[in-house]
Motif scaffolding. Structure first.
Motif, PDB file in Angstrom:
ATOM      1  N   PHE A  73       5.908 -10.203   6.996  1.00 30.06           N
ATOM      2  CA  PHE A  73       6.979  -9.021   7.111  1.00 30.06           C
ATOM      3  C   PHE A  73       6.535  -7.565   7.670  1.00 30.06           C
ATOM      4  N   CYS A  74       7.068  -7.105   8.499  1.00 27.08           N
ATOM      5  CA  CYS A  74       6.459  -5.659   8.849  1.00 27.08           C
ATOM      6  C   CYS A  74       7.539  -4.804   8.615  1.00 27.08           C
ATOM      7  N   ALA A  75       7.270  -4.030   7.192  1.00 22.65           N
ATOM      8  CA  ALA A  75       8.003  -2.906   6.674  1.00 22.65           C
ATOM      9  C   ALA A  75       7.475  -1.591   6.928  1.00 22.65           C
ATOM     10  N   LEU A  76       7.222  -1.351   8.236  1.00 17.09           N
ATOM     11  CA  LEU A  76       6.383  -0.223   8.742  1.00 17.09           C
ATOM     12  C   LEU A  76       7.149   0.900   9.374  1.00 17.09           C
ATOM     13  N   PRO A  77       6.786   2.131   9.679  1.00 19.55           N
ATOM     14  CA  PRO A  77       7.773   3.003  10.414  1.00 19.55           C
ATOM     15  C   PRO A  77       7.890   2.671  11.843  1.00 19.55           C
ATOM     16  N   HIS A  78       8.973   3.297  12.520  1.00 22.57           N
ATOM     17  CA  HIS A  78       9.155   3.089  13.794  1.00 22.57           C
ATOM     18  C   HIS A  78       7.843   3.572  14.553  1.00 22.57           C
ATOM     19  N   LYS A  79       7.797   2.905  15.882  1.00 25.85           N
ATOM     20  CA  LYS A  79       6.594   3.019  16.568  1.00 25.85           C
ATOM     21  C   LYS A  79       5.233   2.390  16.042  1.00 25.85           C
ATOM     22  N   THR A  80       5.167   2.541  14.939  1.00 25.00           N
ATOM     23  CA  THR A  80       3.805   1.932  14.327  1.00 25.00           C
ATOM     24  C   THR A  80       3.780   0.576  14.180  1.00 25.00           C
ATOM     25  N   SER A  81       5.174  -0.090  14.220  1.00 28.26           N
ATOM     26  CA  SER A  81       5.198  -1.555  14.261  1.00 28.26           C
ATOM     27  C   SER A  81       4.756  -2.202  15.831  1.00 28.26           C
ATOM     28  N   GLN A  82       5.082  -1.394  16.503  1.00 34.15           N
ATOM     29  CA  GLN A  82       4.832  -1.865  17.956  1.00 34.15           C
ATOM     30  C   GLN A  82       3.418  -1.849  18.116  1.00 34.15           C
ATOM     31  N   GLU A  83       2.638  -1.111  17.603  1.00 38.79           N
ATOM     32  CA  GLU A  83       1.203  -1.096  17.795  1.00 38.79           C
ATOM     33  C   GLU A  83       0.377  -2.081  16.822  1.00 38.79           C
ATOM     34  N   VAL A  84       0.965  -2.266  15.371  1.00 36.28           N
ATOM     35  CA  VAL A  84       0.464  -3.218  14.671  1.00 36.28           C
ATOM     36  C   VAL A  84       0.621  -4.819  15.117  1.00 36.28           C
ATOM     37  N   ILE A  85       2.056  -4.925  15.385  1.00 33.29           N
ATOM     38  CA  ILE A  85       2.271  -6.097  15.710  1.00 33.29           C
ATOM     39  C   ILE A  85       1.802  -6.650  17.148  1.00 33.29           C
ATOM     40  N   SER A  86       1.307  -5.767  17.980  1.00 34.82           N
ATOM     41  CA  SER A  86       0.710  -6.311  19.287  1.00 34.82           C
ATOM     42  C   SER A  86      -0.588  -6.627  18.942  1.00 34.82           C
ATOM     43  N   ALA A  87      -1.361  -6.301  17.878  1.00 39.15           N
ATOM     44  CA  ALA A  87      -2.734  -6.660  17.375  1.00 39.15           C
ATOM     45  C   ALA A  87      -2.710  -7.797  16.623  1.00 39.15           C
ATOM     46  N   LEU A  88      -1.482  -8.440  16.101  1.00 37.86           N
ATOM     47  CA  LEU A  88      -1.627  -9.692  15.076  1.00 37.86           C
ATOM     48  C   LEU A  88      -1.520 -10.723  15.980  1.00 37.86           C
TER      49      LEU A  88
END
Length: 342
Positions: A73-88
């Motif tokens: 579950f990614c409960a992160l701020p907007h824009k941050t999720s793009q960066e984090v999910i790209s690296a998962l």
């Protein structure tokens, strides 16, 4: 079978709500909790109401062994999720609670959020996470994009009516009231008690609210032509809840019957008897959405009112509902708790 999950952004309201809900789930185990600024703390130090639970210590995202995680579950701020999910890991199932993957058109994302989408190749595989309407797609998805809480409320009230063609698509007014927790946990001057309490105000007037992007996308797709609603959100000095009052041109009894038929078998959507109105009190802390329909004094017009808890059905509860579908669990698992009252 037990599924191990990670929650990224566990120190925010939606992260805490996920923990609360999953703690009662019969087959999901919280294996990792990430919160960058609060890494090293126990969850009880951040959210004392969760003190009774045995939970992992908060850590940084790069400290998690995702090979041992079945869903994130990614409960992160907007824009941050793009960066984090790209690296998962590319095979990891993900439910994203931010706005980063809700809009299918990257240009629409840039219009509403003010910056280019940085993970367009991932956006293409994202499924919109309104469980009741994308159930089959969610079951097969790797990445599910959670809806906006305001957007979900409006859609529960309107989607069946648009699909059935029982209202005038050019005469939709959506007046919505949202609790302050919908703005997140970050400190903001306008959300201080002295600035917010004992008042009630409209915000994001006209065409500036970001959830309009979701309404435009979803309603236009349903109708097969552009549909634009008039939408005004209001901020309430309460902790939880959304109440949407929708004014439509159509026969009130037909509107009610259409909604009742559409949601007859849905476990979390309750259509009230004709003429009754829901309250945020009646859904607080639950994954339920209550919908009422009344006849307007103007002939040929109807009033539809929808109420849900923005942190549960509007966000974390809907996220867990999606996760259940993705993991092959009962869709209602961990989510059938009764609302809190008073």
């Amino acid at each position: 079978m037990t599924h191990n999950v990670a929650i990224l952004g566990a120190s925010g309201y939606t992260g805490a709500e996920l923990v609360r809900l999953i703690s009662q789930h019969p087959s999901i185990n919280i294996a990792a909790l990430a919160a960058e600024r609060k890494a090293g703390l126990d969850m009880a130090q951040v959210f004392p109401h969760l003190r009774h639970l045995s939970l992992p210590t908060l850590c940084k995202i790069d400290e998690i062994d995702f090979s041992q995680i079945d869903l994130c579950f990614c409960a992160l701020p907007h824009k941050t999720s793009q960066e984090v999910i790209s690296a998962l890991p590319k095979d990891l199932k993900i439910v994203d609670l931010s706005a980063d993957f809700r809009l299918r058109d990257p240009d629409a994302y840039e219009k509403w959020y003010g910056n280019p989408h940085s993970a367009v190749e991932i956006q293409e595989e994202a499924v919109y996470g309104l469980s009741e309407f994308y159930r089959d797609e969610i079951k097969a998805a790797r990445l599910v994009a959670g809806t906006g809480c305001n957007a979900a409320t409006g859609q529960f009230a309107l989607r069946p009516l648009i699909a059935a063609g029982v209202i005038d698509l050019d005469e939709i007014i959506l007046d919505l009231k949202c609790a302050v927790s919908g703005a997140g946990r970050a400190l903001k001057e306008n959300l201080l008690h002295a600035e917010l309490s004992e008042g009630y105000h409209a915000y994001a007037l006209g065409s500036t609210h970001r959830h309009l992007g979701e309404f435009d996308q979803e309603f236009s797709k349903l109708a097969g032509r552009p549909v634009k609603v008039q939408f005004t959100p209001h901020l309430l000095p309460v902790n939880r809840g959304i109440l949407a009052t929708v004014y439509v041109k159509g026969t009130a009894q037909t509107v009610h019957d259409t909604l009742a038929q559409a949601y007859e078998k849905e476990p979390f959507i309750e259509v009230l008897p004709f003429g009754e109105a829901p309250s945020t009190h009646h859904v607080r802390g639950s994954n339920f959405c209550h919908i009422g329909v009344a006849e307007d004094r103007l002939e040929g017009r109807a009033i539809v009112i929808a109420a849900l808890d923005n942190l549960t059905k509007g966000s974390s509860g809907q996220a867990l509902q999606n996760a259940n579908l993705m993991l092959g669990e009962e869709e209602t698992a961990g989510l059938m708790m009764a609302p809190l009252f008073p």
